[in-house]
Design an enzyme around this catalytic site. Structure first.
Site, PDB file in Angstrom:
ATOM      1  N   LYS A  13       0.835  -1.140  -0.001  1.00  0.00           N
ATOM      2  CA  LYS A  13      -0.010  -0.069  -0.085  1.00  0.00           C
ATOM      3  C   LYS A  13       0.805   1.221  -0.009  1.00  0.00           C
ATOM      4  CE  LYS A  13      -1.992  -1.096   4.036  1.00  0.00           C
ATOM      5  NZ  LYS A  13      -1.169  -2.299   4.151  1.00  0.00           N
ATOM      6  N   ARG A  88      -9.679   1.018   8.574  1.00  0.00           N
ATOM      7  CA  ARG A  88      -9.267  -0.333   8.857  1.00  0.00           C
ATOM      8  C   ARG A  88     -10.373  -1.008   9.936  1.00  0.00           C
ATOM      9  NH1 ARG A  88      -3.509   0.649   8.897  1.00  0.00           N
ATOM     10  NH2 ARG A  88      -2.414  -1.541   9.315  1.00  0.00           N
ATOM     11  N   ARG A 127      12.018  -5.739   4.777  1.00  0.00           N
ATOM     12  CA  ARG A 127      11.845  -4.265   4.662  1.00  0.00           C
ATOM     13  C   ARG A 127      12.455  -3.428   5.482  1.00  0.00           C
ATOM     14  NH1 ARG A 127       5.816  -1.734   5.356  1.00  0.00           N
ATOM     15  NH2 ARG A 127       5.940  -2.662   7.446  1.00  0.00           N
ATOM     16  N   ARG A 171      -0.259  -8.730  13.445  1.00  0.00           N
ATOM     17  CA  ARG A 171      -1.124  -7.650  12.391  1.00  0.00           C
ATOM     18  C   ARG A 171      -1.816  -8.326  11.615  1.00  0.00           C
ATOM     19  NH1 ARG A 171       4.207  -5.131  10.558  1.00  0.00           N
ATOM     20  NH2 ARG A 171       3.002  -3.885   9.328  1.00  0.00           N
TER      21      ARG A 171
HETATM   22  P1  AP5 Z   1       4.818  -1.484   1.745  1.00  0.00           P
HETATM   23  O1  AP5 Z   1       4.476  -0.645   0.698  1.00  0.00           O
HETATM   24  O2  AP5 Z   1       5.405  -0.840   2.719  1.00  0.00           O
HETATM   25  O3  AP5 Z   1       3.578  -2.461   2.279  1.00  0.00           O
HETATM   26  P2  AP5 Z   1       2.306  -1.725   3.187  1.00  0.00           P
HETATM   27  O4  AP5 Z   1       0.949  -2.311   2.554  1.00  0.00           O
HETATM   28  O5  AP5 Z   1       2.228  -0.406   3.309  1.00  0.00           O
HETATM   29  O6  AP5 Z   1       2.730  -2.408   4.518  1.00  0.00           O
HETATM   30  P3  AP5 Z   1       2.500  -1.826   6.147  1.00  0.00           P
HETATM   31  O7  AP5 Z   1       3.415  -2.945   6.745  1.00  0.00           O
HETATM   32  O8  AP5 Z   1       3.143  -0.341   5.837  1.00  0.00           O
HETATM   33  O9  AP5 Z   1       1.175  -1.801   6.229  1.00  0.00           O
HETATM   34  P4  AP5 Z   1       0.366  -1.929   7.772  1.00  0.00           P
HETATM   35  O10 AP5 Z   1      -0.777  -1.712   7.184  1.00  0.00           O
HETATM   36  O11 AP5 Z   1       0.572  -2.913   8.559  1.00  0.00           O
HETATM   37  O12 AP5 Z   1       1.052  -0.854   8.486  1.00  0.00           O
HETATM   38  P5  AP5 Z   1       0.925   0.743   8.909  1.00  0.00           P
HETATM   39  O13 AP5 Z   1       1.858   1.573   8.942  1.00  0.00           O
HETATM   40  O14 AP5 Z   1      -0.385   1.172   8.235  1.00  0.00           O
HETATM   41  O15 AP5 Z   1       5.435  -2.870   1.084  1.00  0.00           O
HETATM   42  C1  AP5 Z   1       6.145  -3.831   2.282  1.00  0.00           C
HETATM   43  C2  AP5 Z   1       7.615  -4.159   1.734  1.00  0.00           C
HETATM   44  O16 AP5 Z   1       7.406  -4.991   0.519  1.00  0.00           O
HETATM   45  C3  AP5 Z   1       8.569  -3.242   1.469  1.00  0.00           C
HETATM   46  O17 AP5 Z   1       9.723  -3.800   1.664  1.00  0.00           O
HETATM   47  C4  AP5 Z   1       8.365  -2.766   0.165  1.00  0.00           C
HETATM   48  O18 AP5 Z   1       9.427  -2.169  -0.351  1.00  0.00           O
HETATM   49  C5  AP5 Z   1       8.118  -4.309  -0.503  1.00  0.00           C
HETATM   50  N1  AP5 Z   1       7.458  -4.463  -1.619  1.00  0.00           N
HETATM   51  C6  AP5 Z   1       6.295  -3.262  -2.101  1.00  0.00           C
HETATM   52  N2  AP5 Z   1       5.638  -3.840  -3.048  1.00  0.00           N
HETATM   53  C7  AP5 Z   1       6.588  -4.998  -3.586  1.00  0.00           C
HETATM   54  C8  AP5 Z   1       6.415  -5.806  -4.584  1.00  0.00           C
HETATM   55  N3  AP5 Z   1       5.543  -5.722  -5.827  1.00  0.00           N
HETATM   56  N4  AP5 Z   1       7.276  -6.861  -4.870  1.00  0.00           N
HETATM   57  C9  AP5 Z   1       8.382  -6.990  -3.915  1.00  0.00           C
HETATM   58  N5  AP5 Z   1       8.343  -6.373  -2.807  1.00  0.00           N
HETATM   59  C10 AP5 Z   1       7.568  -5.370  -2.500  1.00  0.00           C
HETATM   60  O19 AP5 Z   1       0.066   0.343  10.321  1.00  0.00           O
HETATM   61  C11 AP5 Z   1       1.117   0.140  11.392  1.00  0.00           C
HETATM   62  C12 AP5 Z   1       0.410   0.092  12.748  1.00  0.00           C
HETATM   63  O20 AP5 Z   1      -0.159   1.594  13.020  1.00  0.00           O
HETATM   64  C13 AP5 Z   1      -0.895  -0.558  12.879  1.00  0.00           C
HETATM   65  O21 AP5 Z   1      -0.417  -2.051  13.252  1.00  0.00           O
HETATM   66  C14 AP5 Z   1      -1.658  -0.139  14.000  1.00  0.00           C
HETATM   67  O22 AP5 Z   1      -1.112  -0.272  15.268  1.00  0.00           O
HETATM   68  C15 AP5 Z   1      -1.770   1.403  13.649  1.00  0.00           C
HETATM   69  N6  AP5 Z   1      -2.540   1.818  12.675  1.00  0.00           N
HETATM   70  C16 AP5 Z   1      -2.454   2.480  11.588  1.00  0.00           C
HETATM   71  N7  AP5 Z   1      -3.567   2.593  10.812  1.00  0.00           N
HETATM   72  C17 AP5 Z   1      -4.519   2.406  11.754  1.00  0.00           C
HETATM   73  C18 AP5 Z   1      -5.826   2.628  11.595  1.00  0.00           C
HETATM   74  N8  AP5 Z   1      -6.453   3.159  10.580  1.00  0.00           N
HETATM   75  N9  AP5 Z   1      -6.650   2.185  12.969  1.00  0.00           N
HETATM   76  C19 AP5 Z   1      -5.832   1.983  13.820  1.00  0.00           C
HETATM   77  N10 AP5 Z   1      -4.639   1.580  13.769  1.00  0.00           N
HETATM   78  C20 AP5 Z   1      -3.849   1.896  12.963  1.00  0.00           C
END
Ligand code: AP5
Length: 216
Positions: A13, A88, A127, A171
């Site tokens: 994402k 979410r 990552r 997660r």
């Molecule tokens: P990346 O693009 O970073 O993936 P992502 O989907 O953004 O993954 P996240 O782990 O950031 O999502 P998340 O939803 O768990 O975390 P968030 O920060 O929102 O890609 C991942 C890896 O793969 C990278 O190394 C990238 O380079 C690689 N990659 C990408 N595309 C690729 C491809 N096609 N092929 C190969 N490699 C690839 O949330 C963190 C925490 O915040 C949550 O756990 C929660 O505690 C809190 N939080 C955030 N939002 C909320 C909400 N709305 N409500 C409540 N709590 C929340």
């Protein structure tokens, strides 16, 4: 235009949001990035955020919705937003719909990333993330030009604390129980398009460009 990127942790994402925000000139709003920024401070709110994020749990809706609504009221979001990691929960989705209606706006499309569990785990374990601008890298498929340094802003790269194997497991569990039901919520509104999130970053970019009718 307002677009939601929906998908499990590691689905890509953040990677695709950066591409889309640039291409469509929209604000990239990622609740995870917002929370990580605030969590670095020394306030009661930062401690609360850390206590949920470190365990791989969702931050409570009341805090999340308040911070998100403040963020999208900023001037750069007036022309449209790529929502990354929000909503979410059902409560968050409804709060966003209501807030947009008050502004005569709406969600145009929801892109649902489909990626196997095995691939998600592989991606998250490889990552590294910029300690300042939070740009994501993958040590094998998309490494930085200089090891350990962010291409965009020159700050050091770190492994996110919540990318530890046990927290990733939590997660993913939280995603499938609390967030995946939003697939049906947006399907019912006729806004959901599912995209295969596997393959190279460029492959996924092309698929998204095609469903959004974006010209290269
Ligand atoms: P990346 O693009 O970073 O993936 P992502 O989907 O953004 O993954 P996240 O782990 O950031 O999502 P998340 O939803 O768990 O975390 P968030 O920060 O929102 O890609 C991942 C890896 O793969 C990278 O190394 C990238 O380079 C690689 N990659 C990408 N595309 C690729 C491809 N096609 N092929 C190969 N490699 C690839 O949330 C963190 C925490 O915040 C949550 O756990 C929660 O505690 C809190 N939080 C955030 N939002 C909320 C909400 N709305 N409500 C409540 N709590 C929340």
């Amino acid at each position: 235009m307002n677009i939601i990127l929906l998908g499990p942790p590691g689905a890509g994402k953040g990677t695709q949001a950066a591409y889309l925000a640039k291409k469509l000139k929209l604000a990239h709003v990622a609740t995870g990035d917002l929370f990580r920024k605030v969590a670095k401070e020394r306030t009661p709110l930062s401690e609360t955020l850390r206590s949920y994020m470190e365990k791989g749990l969702l931050v409570p809706d009341e805090i999340t919705i308040r911070m998100l609504l403040q963020r999208i009221a900023e001037p750069d979001a007036a022309g449209g937003v790529i929502f990354d990691g929000f909503p979410r929960t059902n409560t968050q989705a409804r709060a966003l719909d209501e807030a947009l209606v008050r502004e005569n706006k709406k969600i145009d499309k929801v892109i649902n990333f489909e990626v196997s569990r095995k691939e998600l785990i592989t991606r998250l374990s490889a990552r590294c993330t910029c300690s300042q601008c939070q740009a994501p890298y993958h040590i094998i498929t998309s490494p930085p030009k200089v090891a350990g340094i962010c291409d965009r802003c020159g700050a050091p790269l770190l492994q996110r604390a919540d990318d530890a194997p046990e927290t990733v497991k939590k997660r993913l569990e939280v995603y499938f129980t609390e967030t995946a039901p939003l697939i049906d919520y947006y399907k019912a509104q006729g806004k959901l398009v599912s995209v295969n999130g596997e393959g190279t970053v460029a492959d996924v970019e092309k698929r998204i460009a095609s469903v959004l009718n974006i010209k290269k």
